[in-house]
Design an enzyme around this catalytic site. Structure first.
Site, mmCIF file in Angstrom:
data_model
loop_
_atom_site.group_PDB
_atom_site.id
_atom_site.type_symbol
_atom_site.label_atom_id
_atom_site.label_comp_id
_atom_site.label_asym_id
_atom_site.label_seq_id
_atom_site.Cartn_x
_atom_site.Cartn_y
_atom_site.Cartn_z
ATOM 1 N N LYS A 85 3.595 5.888 -5.888
ATOM 2 C CA LYS A 85 3.363 4.307 -6.438
ATOM 3 C C LYS A 85 3.593 3.168 -5.135
ATOM 4 O O LYS A 85 4.372 2.567 -5.269
ATOM 5 C CB LYS A 85 4.359 4.196 -7.648
ATOM 6 C CG LYS A 85 3.892 4.978 -8.893
ATOM 7 C CD LYS A 85 4.943 4.637 -10.138
ATOM 8 C CE LYS A 85 4.517 5.461 -11.338
ATOM 9 N NZ LYS A 85 4.758 6.806 -11.117
ATOM 10 N N ILE A 89 4.814 -3.984 1.790
ATOM 11 C CA ILE A 89 3.848 -4.629 2.577
ATOM 12 C C ILE A 89 3.406 -3.549 3.622
ATOM 13 O O ILE A 89 3.413 -2.407 3.523
ATOM 14 C CB ILE A 89 4.690 -5.432 3.720
ATOM 15 C CG1 ILE A 89 5.545 -4.715 4.532
ATOM 16 C CG2 ILE A 89 5.486 -6.567 2.945
ATOM 17 C CD1 ILE A 89 6.227 -5.363 5.568
#
Length: 255
Positions: A85, A89
């Site tokens: 998942k 950034i």
């Protein structure tokens, strides 16, 4: 060979749409490693791929433990999906993807909540470089999914209200994702996503069994693959259970 082709070939060979979520309960690392391989060996004839997540990565480590399971799965002809998942950034996301791909995973699951620019773009770039897959998390299978994936937001292109998961489905298509996760517990959501994706981006549906997802409802709504974990790994006879689930899925498709 692309990830989607690997999945198609495996599904045809095994006559199965079932992906095993290898979510074993907590145990000693040495036991988890041996139990994982024993489980794969038992159910291998009835599944088309294996999905691994933090149940195994945290206690076993990636390169000293989980990589061995991935190699074992590959030796049995099974693609391996990492359910990490990805949700950070861009530079971190790229590093995450690279590590899992280098460990042998054929695809990773990523969250579209972080967006494209300086978000998931690097993941798709490294996937292309290494000929691997990216599956987007469009709608999860648990009850609280409505609070995030089901919330109503403003579509920035049309400036009209839209369910968040519908925008995520559109991103799966425009970004060139190799799959979209939509919980089997929400067949109406599967149907809505399928109306957008069609057969261009296959739908992967978790939540069969333990969470209440129904095989026929998920497949009828448009799911191509069913992700099954606890219903198999916690069964008294995992092989027979996997065989029965595969047969049920086959029966639904052939109707």
């Amino acid at each position: 060979m692309s990830f989607q082709i690997k999945m198609n070939c495996s599904a045809k060979e095994t006559k199965s749409r079932i992906i095993l979520a290898l979510d074993l309960p907590p145990d000693k690392p040495s036991h988890l490693l041996s139990r994982s391989m024993e489980m794969l060996e038992k159910v291998r004839p009835y599944i088309c791929a294996v999905k691994i997540n933090h149940h195994l990565v945290l206690p076993l480590g990636l390169f000293n433990g989980v990589q061995k399971i991935v190699a074992f799965a590959h030796n049995q002809g099974l693609p391996a999906i990492m359910d990490c998942k990805i949700n950070d950034i861009g530079s971190t996301n790229r590093a995450i993807a690279e590590y899992y791909y280098k460990a042998g995973f054929d695809a990773v699951i990523a969250s579209p909540f972080v967006g494209w620019s300086e978000g998931l773009q690097p993941v798709f770039e490294v996937a292309k470089e290494m000929d691997r897959g990216v599956i987007l998390l469009v709608y999860m299978s648990h009850k609280g999914a409505e609070e995030g994936y089901g919330q109503t937001v403003l579509n920035p292109e049309t400036e009209k209200p839209s369910p968040q998961y519908i925008l995520f489905a559109e991103k799966a298509l425009s970004w060139g994702a190799d799959g979209a996760v939509v919980g089997a517990t929400y067949p109406e959501k599967i149907r809505g996503v399928y109306e957008i994706l069609g057969d261009r981006v296959p739908i992967y549906s978790p939540g069969i069994g333990a969470q209440g997802g129904i095989i026929e409802a998920a497949l009828r709504a448009g799911a191509q693959y069913l992700i099954v974990g606890r219903a198999i790994v916690l069964a008294e006879n995992p092989a027979e259970t996997a065989k029965s689930i595969r047969a049920l899925a086959q029966g639904c498709v052939e109707k």
